[in-house]
Scaffold this motif. Structure first.
Motif, mmCIF file in Angstrom:
data_model
loop_
_atom_site.group_PDB
_atom_site.id
_atom_site.type_symbol
_atom_site.label_atom_id
_atom_site.label_comp_id
_atom_site.label_asym_id
_atom_site.label_seq_id
_atom_site.Cartn_x
_atom_site.Cartn_y
_atom_site.Cartn_z
ATOM 1 N N GLU A 21 0.773 -1.168 -0.048
ATOM 2 C CA GLU A 21 0.015 -0.073 0.043
ATOM 3 C C GLU A 21 0.907 1.371 0.087
ATOM 4 O O GLU A 21 1.533 1.458 1.101
ATOM 5 N N ARG A 59 -5.537 3.121 8.265
ATOM 6 C CA ARG A 59 -6.269 1.762 8.247
ATOM 7 C C ARG A 59 -5.328 0.668 7.456
ATOM 8 O O ARG A 59 -6.076 -0.411 7.339
ATOM 9 N N TYR A 63 0.077 -7.645 7.375
ATOM 10 C CA TYR A 63 -1.159 -7.639 8.278
ATOM 11 C C TYR A 63 -1.433 -9.228 8.551
ATOM 12 O O TYR A 63 -0.967 -10.078 7.749
HETATM 13 P P1 ATP Z 1 -9.477 -1.694 1.858
HETATM 14 O O1 ATP Z 1 -10.798 -1.226 0.785
HETATM 15 O O2 ATP Z 1 -10.128 -1.104 3.046
HETATM 16 O O3 ATP Z 1 -8.157 -1.360 1.444
HETATM 17 P P2 ATP Z 1 -9.739 -4.305 0.803
HETATM 18 O O4 ATP Z 1 -10.827 -4.249 0.236
HETATM 19 O O5 ATP Z 1 -8.614 -3.819 -0.340
HETATM 20 O O6 ATP Z 1 -9.392 -3.120 1.817
HETATM 21 P P3 ATP Z 1 -9.737 -7.028 1.159
HETATM 22 O O7 ATP Z 1 -8.562 -7.466 -0.046
HETATM 23 O O8 ATP Z 1 -11.036 -7.127 0.941
HETATM 24 O O9 ATP Z 1 -8.946 -5.419 1.409
HETATM 25 O O10 ATP Z 1 -8.795 -7.808 2.282
HETATM 26 C C1 ATP Z 1 -9.722 -8.428 3.365
HETATM 27 C C2 ATP Z 1 -9.612 -7.925 4.516
HETATM 28 O O11 ATP Z 1 -8.244 -7.538 5.057
HETATM 29 C C3 ATP Z 1 -10.043 -6.509 4.825
HETATM 30 O O12 ATP Z 1 -11.539 -6.408 4.853
HETATM 31 C C4 ATP Z 1 -9.265 -5.727 5.946
HETATM 32 O O13 ATP Z 1 -9.954 -6.229 7.183
HETATM 33 C C5 ATP Z 1 -8.059 -6.399 5.703
HETATM 34 N N1 ATP Z 1 -7.074 -5.619 5.178
HETATM 35 C C6 ATP Z 1 -6.840 -5.244 3.779
HETATM 36 N N2 ATP Z 1 -5.784 -4.584 3.461
HETATM 37 C C7 ATP Z 1 -5.265 -4.361 4.592
HETATM 38 C C8 ATP Z 1 -4.182 -3.438 5.005
HETATM 39 N N3 ATP Z 1 -3.493 -2.726 4.131
HETATM 40 N N4 ATP Z 1 -4.023 -3.372 6.315
HETATM 41 C C9 ATP Z 1 -4.682 -3.862 7.400
HETATM 42 N N5 ATP Z 1 -5.760 -4.741 6.897
HETATM 43 C C10 ATP Z 1 -6.185 -4.966 5.949
#
Ligand code: ATP
Ligand code: MG
Length: 442
Positions: free
Chosen positions: A220, A226, A231
């Protein structure tokens, strides 16, 4: 040679003899208060602070001078009489007969860890993490983290899920997109796993129901409050489902179990952090389209955007769920298919939308999940439609070719769940050693 018979039992850093009169505690000298003829030592054991009273005339090491000889940070073993003392933490103190000094601290902590709360900036807190984590409140965060994972495992084991461990070095990212960490793997290009997705589905073909607790890597590039670059993902994948509602039900029951288990086993830490745990009743469910309409109607938001919810919309939807349904959680389902990965199953009644869901909690997405394509032809066809070359997924497609049950699952971000449970405004507080754009040490 001596045969090892076992490990000496200990609970939270203390051994108490059978008749509850003597105690032997081991830990770190948290605080020393010299009162002249006697001193107080507050011992920081693995989970508690134990008050020890040291009378220089009665205690073995006291002869060498407790005030001088024992200092904050030293590791000691203290044996003595267990005395009821309602004012002390745990309701007792130890009147020491003997103090063994096991090691010595050579420096004062860079920040005061004996105060009620560490009052330094997040940067200083993280820069000095190996020491600041010793503060009772800091470590309480990670004791609770243990509790979440423990209850997660417990619940899934009870429901016939098998725990798996999938590789974190992979040849391709599961989720696509730009946030992949590239890796030189002996001259071959590789990457760090963005998600255990393809492997956990593979293992549904082996065990039917699986779960994993493991790191996930996301490059990221923006420093948000957040996102971490590494993670812990609590991942679940379940075969033989009747629809994605099975997954949503499973997640709600699982979260209820986690909350219940925290209340039962971690109340000390929850109190210390003044955590307010949510009640999880019936979680309202809105389709993505409905949610967008609702945002427009109730909060004057423009419909449109990128086929996802932005952070502000997540906050508003949670506010709505709280006001309208008295729920701190809300499910949003049926996201635009174009925004979901190639393995997402489309809704047969509305093919522009995927059978996928997000769970929002106190204004933040904590989970994405959904039903996956299980039919081989359907999966190949969707890959082609999305411009992907099925031959690049030959190992993954073996599972479809050789038979897969209807299945799906979800990923829950551990630090996200914890930050929302504890009311942190930054996810870094919920990570032992957070990795972000600027920080890869300590
Ligand atoms: P966001 O839209 O908030 O960036 P995402 O939709 O890209 O998240 P997913 O691929 O759906 O993330 O990942 C599943 C879950 O993992 C998320 O709902 C969140 O709880 C967690 N998550 C995702 N990216 C991160 C991150 N960079 N750091 C911490 N937790 C994360
Ligand atoms: Mg998501």
């Amino acid at each position: 040679m001596k045969v090892i018979e076992g490990i000496r039992p200990i609970k939270e850093g203390i051994r108490i003899n059978d008749n509850n009169q003597y105690a032997e505690a081991e830990g770190f000298v948290h605080r020393v208060r010299d009162m002249g003829k006697f001193s107080f030592i507050v011992l920081r054991t693995s989970r508690n602070l134990i008050q020890c009273v040291v009378d220089s005339e009665k205690c073995e090491i006291a002869k060498t001078g407790v005030g001088n000889g024992i200092n904050e940070g030293d590791c000691v073993r203290i044996t003595g009489i267990k005395v009821i003392e309602p004012r002390a933490e745990g309701g007792f103190e130890i009147h020491a007969n003997k103090i063994e000094k096991l090691s010595q601290a050579y420096a004062q902590p860079p920040v005061n860890i004996t105060k009620h709360k560490i009052d330094s900036s997040l940067d200083v807190l993280l820069e000095n993490r190996p020491v600041t984590l010793r503060h009772p409140k800091e470590r309480a965060i990670f004791k609770i983290q243990e509790g979440i994972v423990r209850a997660f495992r417990e619940f899934l084991h009870e429901h016939d899920f098998t725990e798996i461990h999938t590789p974190k070095t992979t040849s391709a990212g599961a989720e696509g997109g730009a946030n992949i960490f590239k890796l030189d793997y002996f001259g071959q290009s590789a990457c760090l796993a963005q998600s255990p997705q393809l492997y956990k589905q593979t293992m549904v073909g082996v065990f039917g129901r699986v779960f994993e607790v493991g790191p996930v890597f996301r490059a990221e590039k923006h420093n948000t409050t957040r996102h971490l670059n590494e993670y812990i993902s609590l991942d679940v994948e379940m075969g033989f489902i009747n629809g994605m509602e099975d997954l949503m039900n499973l997640e709600v029951l699982m979260l209820r179990h986690i909350i219940q288990s925290l209340k039962e086993n971690y109340s000390k830490e929850l109190d210390m952090l003044k955590a307010e745990l949510p009640d999880i009743g019936n979680v309202p469910v809105y389709k993505f389209k409905e949610a967008k309409e609702l945002l427009a109607k109730e909060y004057n938001r423009k419909i449109g955007g990128n086929g996802d919810l932005d952070p502000e919309e997540e906050v508003l939807l949670c506010r709505y769920a709280k006001e309208k349904h008295d729920s701190e959680f809300i499910f949003i389902t049926h996201f635009p298919s174009s925004r979901r990965p190639f393995y997402a199953m489309d809704d047969a009644d509305d093919p522009g939308f995927a059978l996928s869901f997000d769970l929002l909690f106190r204004g933040l997405e904590i989970t994405t999940g959904g039903q996956r394509i299980h039919d081989y032809n359907a999966q190949v066809e969707k890959m082609q439609r999305m411009g992907l070359d099925p031959s690049e997924f030959k190992h993954y497609l073996l599972i479809h070719k050789h038979g897969m049950p209807p299945h799906g699952g979800f990923g829950l971000g551990l630090e996200r769940l914890e930050m929302q449970l504890l009311g942190f405004n930054n996810i870094r507080y919920a990570s032992l050693f957070p990795r972000d754009v600027k920080r890869i040490a300590p």
